[in-house]
Write a protein that holds these residues in place. Sequence first.
Motif, PDB file in Angstrom:
ATOM      1  N   GLU A  16       0.862  -1.178   0.147  1.00 49.95           N
ATOM      2  CA  GLU A  16      -0.064  -0.135   0.030  1.00 49.95           C
ATOM      3  C   GLU A  16       0.910   1.366   0.050  1.00 49.95           C
ATOM      4  O   GLU A  16       2.017   1.211   0.237  1.00 49.95           O
ATOM      5  N   TYR A  17       0.122   2.243  -0.276  1.00 52.57           N
ATOM      6  CA  TYR A  17       0.942   3.502  -0.369  1.00 52.57           C
ATOM      7  C   TYR A  17       0.576   4.353   0.941  1.00 52.57           C
ATOM      8  O   TYR A  17      -0.416   4.385   1.300  1.00 52.57           O
ATOM      9  N   ARG A  18       1.690   4.801   1.649  1.00 48.34           N
ATOM     10  CA  ARG A  18       1.732   5.534   2.656  1.00 48.34           C
ATOM     11  C   ARG A  18       2.172   6.999   2.645  1.00 48.34           C
ATOM     12  O   ARG A  18       2.964   7.301   1.753  1.00 48.34           O
ATOM     13  N   LYS A  19       1.702   7.968   3.496  1.00 45.28           N
ATOM     14  CA  LYS A  19       2.203   9.277   3.481  1.00 45.28           C
ATOM     15  C   LYS A  19       2.553   9.521   4.905  1.00 45.28           C
ATOM     16  O   LYS A  19       2.067   9.289   5.966  1.00 45.28           O
ATOM     17  N   ILE A  20       3.741  10.272   4.912  1.00 43.82           N
ATOM     18  CA  ILE A  20       4.580  10.744   6.019  1.00 43.82           C
ATOM     19  C   ILE A  20       4.884  12.175   6.087  1.00 43.82           C
ATOM     20  O   ILE A  20       5.636  12.553   5.077  1.00 43.82           O
ATOM     21  N   THR A  21       4.857  12.681   7.056  1.00 45.27           N
ATOM     22  CA  THR A  21       5.361  14.082   7.146  1.00 45.27           C
ATOM     23  C   THR A  21       6.021  14.348   8.232  1.00 45.27           C
ATOM     24  O   THR A  21       5.826  13.682   9.587  1.00 45.27           O
ATOM     25  N   GLY A  22       7.359  14.691   8.420  1.00 46.49           N
ATOM     26  CA  GLY A  22       8.151  14.818   9.388  1.00 46.49           C
ATOM     27  C   GLY A  22       9.351  15.586   9.065  1.00 46.49           C
ATOM     28  O   GLY A  22       9.666  16.241   7.828  1.00 46.49           O
ATOM     29  N   ARG A  23      10.433  15.717  10.043  1.00 43.98           N
ATOM     30  CA  ARG A  23      11.519  16.471   9.885  1.00 43.98           C
ATOM     31  C   ARG A  23      12.885  15.438   8.951  1.00 43.98           C
ATOM     32  O   ARG A  23      12.745  14.220   9.783  1.00 43.98           O
ATOM     33  N   PHE A  24      13.292  15.933   8.161  1.00 42.93           N
ATOM     34  CA  PHE A  24      14.341  15.109   7.426  1.00 42.93           C
ATOM     35  C   PHE A  24      15.495  15.110   8.497  1.00 42.93           C
ATOM     36  O   PHE A  24      16.094  15.994   8.797  1.00 42.93           O
ATOM     37  N   ILE A  25      16.267  13.668   8.569  1.00 41.00           N
ATOM     38  CA  ILE A  25      17.232  13.524   9.490  1.00 41.00           C
ATOM     39  C   ILE A  25      18.306  13.533   8.585  1.00 41.00           C
ATOM     40  O   ILE A  25      19.687  14.037   8.651  1.00 41.00           O
ATOM     41  N   LYS A  26      18.335  12.329   7.771  1.00 41.72           N
ATOM     42  CA  LYS A  26      19.714  12.070   6.871  1.00 41.72           C
ATOM     43  C   LYS A  26      19.163  11.129   5.655  1.00 41.72           C
ATOM     44  O   LYS A  26      18.181  10.356   5.548  1.00 41.72           O
ATOM     45  N   ALA A  27      19.824  10.958   4.515  1.00 40.83           N
ATOM     46  CA  ALA A  27      19.743  10.080   3.651  1.00 40.83           C
ATOM     47  C   ALA A  27      21.267   9.399   3.638  1.00 40.83           C
ATOM     48  O   ALA A  27      22.352   9.710   3.663  1.00 40.83           O
ATOM     49  N   ASP A  28      20.594   7.735   3.746  1.00 38.11           N
ATOM     50  CA  ASP A  28      21.798   6.790   4.023  1.00 38.11           C
ATOM     51  C   ASP A  28      22.068   6.224   2.661  1.00 38.11           C
ATOM     52  O   ASP A  28      21.137   5.333   2.106  1.00 38.11           O
ATOM     53  N   GLY A  29      23.066   6.651   2.098  1.00 42.26           N
ATOM     54  CA  GLY A  29      23.551   6.111   0.607  1.00 42.26           C
ATOM     55  C   GLY A  29      23.892   4.738   0.618  1.00 42.26           C
ATOM     56  O   GLY A  29      23.848   4.145  -0.553  1.00 42.26           O
ATOM     57  N   ILE A  30      24.294   4.319   1.699  1.00 39.81           N
ATOM     58  CA  ILE A  30      24.969   2.921   1.540  1.00 39.81           C
ATOM     59  C   ILE A  30      23.784   1.735   1.765  1.00 39.81           C
ATOM     60  O   ILE A  30      23.570   1.099   0.992  1.00 39.81           O
ATOM     61  N   GLU A  31      22.821   2.117   2.719  1.00 34.99           N
ATOM     62  CA  GLU A  31      21.636   1.317   2.763  1.00 34.99           C
ATOM     63  C   GLU A  31      20.365   1.728   1.922  1.00 34.99           C
ATOM     64  O   GLU A  31      19.416   1.092   1.940  1.00 34.99           O
ATOM     65  N   ARG A  32      20.459   3.107   1.275  1.00 34.06           N
ATOM     66  CA  ARG A  32      19.689   3.338   0.496  1.00 34.06           C
ATOM     67  C   ARG A  32      18.494   3.785   1.199  1.00 34.06           C
ATOM     68  O   ARG A  32      17.208   3.342   0.663  1.00 34.06           O
ATOM     69  N   LYS A  33      18.381   4.456   2.182  1.00 34.09           N
ATOM     70  CA  LYS A  33      17.423   4.842   2.917  1.00 34.09           C
ATOM     71  C   LYS A  33      17.505   6.309   3.271  1.00 34.09           C
ATOM     72  O   LYS A  33      18.470   6.821   3.344  1.00 34.09           O
ATOM     73  N   LEU A  34      15.899   6.849   3.394  1.00 34.83           N
ATOM     74  CA  LEU A  34      16.010   8.011   3.837  1.00 34.83           C
ATOM     75  C   LEU A  34      15.273   8.027   5.295  1.00 34.83           C
ATOM     76  O   LEU A  34      14.302   7.458   5.665  1.00 34.83           O
ATOM     77  N   VAL A  35      15.853   8.829   6.250  1.00 36.61           N
ATOM     78  CA  VAL A  35      15.289   8.758   7.669  1.00 36.61           C
ATOM     79  C   VAL A  35      14.777  10.016   7.891  1.00 36.61           C
ATOM     80  O   VAL A  35      15.329  11.094   7.585  1.00 36.61           O
ATOM     81  N   ILE A  36      13.355   9.768   8.100  1.00 40.97           N
ATOM     82  CA  ILE A  36      12.590  11.101   8.648  1.00 40.97           C
ATOM     83  C   ILE A  36      12.215  10.894  10.032  1.00 40.97           C
ATOM     84  O   ILE A  36      11.394   9.772  10.306  1.00 40.97           O
ATOM     85  N   GLU A  37      12.601  11.692  10.965  1.00 40.43           N
ATOM     86  CA  GLU A  37      12.279  11.430  12.534  1.00 40.43           C
ATOM     87  C   GLU A  37      12.926   9.843  12.917  1.00 40.43           C
ATOM     88  O   GLU A  37      14.017   9.774  12.753  1.00 40.43           O
ATOM     89  N   GLN A  38      11.928   9.062  13.218  1.00 36.64           N
ATOM     90  CA  GLN A  38      12.070   7.838  13.723  1.00 36.64           C
ATOM     91  C   GLN A  38      11.943   6.709  12.495  1.00 36.64           C
ATOM     92  O   GLN A  38      12.013   5.546  12.604  1.00 36.64           O
TER      93      GLN A  38
END
Length: 104
Positions: free
Chosen positions: A70-92
């Motif tokens: 399913e598609y989800r929507k999230i709003t929050g503060r950007f923490i970091k982009a992890d290029g190694i694990e290819r993840k975007l961290v928004i709050e927790q």
Amino acid sequence: MRQKMSRADRAKQFMPFSALKGYEEAVKESERRKAEKIILAEDMKAELDFKLRGLKRGDKITLIYFDRGEYRKITGRFIKADGIERKLVIEQNAIDIENIMWVE
């Protein structure tokens, strides 16, 4: 001679019983309609990449991403982009970059 069972003990026999805890929730989850993941066109991928590269720590962002059918929507503060694990961290929350459909 057999002793009569008290009313309270008799009532216990007919109380609802769930042998498999969480089973009903699991069935409801599996019954939900699953969405197909949309594959972005190259120009949309480029636009998304441009937006992601422009993010700064602490920016308030809204994402739409694909997660478990399913598609989800999230709003929050950007923490970091992890290029190694290819993840975007928004709050927790850590979100796979490949699953992001839209950024604002």
